[in-house]
Every structure is written in structure tokens, then in C-alpha cells.
Design an enzyme around this catalytic site. Sequence first.
Site, mmCIF file in Angstrom:
data_model
loop_
_atom_site.group_PDB
_atom_site.id
_atom_site.type_symbol
_atom_site.label_atom_id
_atom_site.label_comp_id
_atom_site.label_asym_id
_atom_site.label_seq_id
_atom_site.Cartn_x
_atom_site.Cartn_y
_atom_site.Cartn_z
ATOM 1 N N SER A 178 3.296 -9.581 -2.293
ATOM 2 C CA SER A 178 4.232 -8.457 -2.260
ATOM 3 C C SER A 178 4.589 -8.052 -3.689
ATOM 4 C CB SER A 178 5.481 -8.832 -1.450
ATOM 5 O OG SER A 178 6.332 -7.722 -1.288
ATOM 6 N N THR A 179 5.846 -8.156 -4.079
ATOM 7 C CA THR A 179 6.283 -7.699 -5.399
ATOM 8 C C THR A 179 5.482 -8.380 -6.512
ATOM 9 O OG1 THR A 179 8.509 -7.489 -4.494
ATOM 10 C CG2 THR A 179 8.293 -7.379 -6.879
ATOM 11 N N HIS A 204 2.063 -5.807 0.535
ATOM 12 C CA HIS A 204 3.129 -4.910 0.981
ATOM 13 C C HIS A 204 3.075 -3.615 0.166
ATOM 14 C CE1 HIS A 204 5.593 -8.637 2.412
ATOM 15 N NE2 HIS A 204 4.696 -8.256 3.304
ATOM 16 N N MET A 297 8.808 -11.045 -2.878
ATOM 17 C CA MET A 297 10.190 -11.263 -2.467
ATOM 18 C C MET A 297 10.241 -11.550 -0.974
ATOM 19 S SD MET A 297 13.387 -8.586 -2.855
ATOM 20 C CE MET A 297 12.609 -7.366 -1.791
ATOM 21 N N ASP A 300 8.001 -13.383 4.074
ATOM 22 C CA ASP A 300 6.878 -12.973 4.914
ATOM 23 C C ASP A 300 5.646 -13.784 4.543
ATOM 24 O OD1 ASP A 300 5.512 -11.496 6.847
ATOM 25 O OD2 ASP A 300 4.851 -9.999 5.391
#
Length: 356
Positions: A178-179, A204, A297, A300
Amino acid sequence: MAKIKVIVVDDSAVVRQVNRETLARASDIEVIAVCPDPVAALEKMRQQWPDVIVTDIEMPRMDGIAFLKKIMAERPTPTVVCSSLTQEGAATTMEALAAGALAIITKPALGVKQFLQDAGNDIVAAVRAAARANMGHVRTQARPRLAVDAVLAAKNPAGTGSSAMHDTTDKVVAIGTSTGGTQALEAVLTQLPRTSTGIVVVQHMPEKFTALFAQRLNSLCAMEVREAQDGDRVLPGRVLIAPGGRHMLLQRSGAQYLVQVRDGPVVNRHKPSVDVLFRSVAQVAGRNALGIIMTGMGDDGAHGMKEMHNAGALTVAEDESTCVVFGMPKVAIEMGGVAKVVPLDRIAQEIIAYGR
């Protein structure tokens, strides 16, 4: 504790006002300036440097890409891009991610004020995550497992049931991030040879952005990289990126693996969700899979990685020392689903070794 100091840069007075009001409502955030363009922002930043920058891309006097490159070259600062959800906007925002931006908040062409008001929690969360980012590696308790059940029901993991699940020589690598993941994925995938094991990825990212992200990686990598379509085969030398706005699941057809792309509810606040992909990999590939969870972050993918681990898959998490945000890997490690923890520069080696 000191508040997170934020500068908002946008040529729209409405966007500046709404973002200022939204962030000011958070007790741990202080908006130290709002600026109509990067030149004005740089003047403010010389007086007081922010912890996080929230910026548009298409602006007067200096475009956002040039602004980002200047910041990342001189003093790398966590940056959240607030960009238009259009094909043109997506292409430009991909340049911003490549230049070092950490997150994307998309805004529509019409109804921007209402959208930003409705998306206030997302903007605040993105700023908080950015403030915790480890910019040294940016280059030019878990919630109950319930949400994933709405997309893919839990079953006995492959490896605890019939051995027929493993009667294939095909292998698959599943990656979730993600991030900070766009830069991390580029760092990993560009190191892999053309004949590497087939890879499925959930990053993401909003709808419209994943196709351009895949195109960019495809231009840089020896492997073929593309946005996944329903029914695509998982083949050596191919990387399939889950499309924004839809979940991606692994399926088995005879001795071959392929992906299913489908709609469904948001899982862990994301669609696509890493948990959805990892659970499907656990169920259909079992010990024929390698699971990798990288910077991001939230949590997930942590539950899905535990299911992969229980099914006999090899599981790897990115080490905190190289994560931009040590959220998803941290939770996966705490849950006991990770067999090995390695820094970013060794993840490609793990994939190559697994393929052998």
C-alpha cells in the site's frame, strides 16, 4: 506531542479552504500554510518546513511534478497528492508517485467541495500515515477477520485437505502493498529476470491508475507487467496487477493458475484487497505459493498471509528498516503468519530463489 505541520498547495481556493478546514478539525494536525502554487509554497517552506505536503499536480508558475522533484532532491518530505480522477490526471499522478509522492486522494471534476468534505477522514488518515513515513527509503492490535468473508468464504486451507491441490509444478508469487508500495514494487520487479515465477500483485490504488502503473512498470521490467483481466493466466515472466476498484482472486484450472477479477464490497477499506488475494492463494495454491507483504498503512493482508502460512506457503514480510510505513508487515508478523523478514533490497532475491 507536537502536531503534524501541513502545507496545502492547490490553485483552487475552494480546495484550499475545504482541506484547511478538514485538517484543522484533527487535534493532532496543524495547517501552517495554504498556497495557490508551488512557488508560493516554497517561499513559506523556507520560513517553516512542514512535516507533510498536500498538493495538486496541475498548477500555475510551477507544475506539481517539478515541485515534487525539487523537494525530494533537496529535503525529502512526505507528500500526499490530491489529483483529478481522469485519464489525464491519472497519467500525471503516476509521474508524481514515481517522483516520490506517497499517496493519492482523487477528486472529481465536478462537485469537488462536497467530495472533499465527504472524504475528510481519508485525507486526515493519509496525512497521518505520511507523517509516519520513512522518507529515507523513498526514491526519484488487529481487527477481527470479517470483511474478507463477504468476498471469499473461509475454507480448509490447501495443504490440510486433499493433496490433489498440489499436483502441479506451477508456482505463484503473491505480493500485497500500500503506502510507499509503488516505489517498492518498482525496486523489486526491476531486479527480476524475464523467466521469473508468475506474480500477482495487489497495490492499493484507485480505479484508472493501475493500468498506467502497470504500463510504467512494463516499460522498466524484463518481465511482462499488465493490469489483470478476468481469466488471465499466471505464467512465468508475467506480473498481473489487480485493477483499481475490483478484487483479484487466484483460481485453479487443471494444473494451471489464472486470476478472477470481480466486483464486491470494500474489504479493510480497500478494493482491491490484499486479504482477498491472499486468502484465494491459500485456498488454491497452498504450499505452491510465496506470499510477500510490503510497506503499507493498516492491516490489509495480515490475516490472508496467516492463512497462506497455515496452508504451507512460504511467507515473507518487508523489514521495518526499509518500509515507508511499517503497518501491514508489522501486523502480519505479530499474527505469526510470517516465516521470514527481509529488507526491500533482498525481496527480489527471495523471489528468484523460490523460483529455483
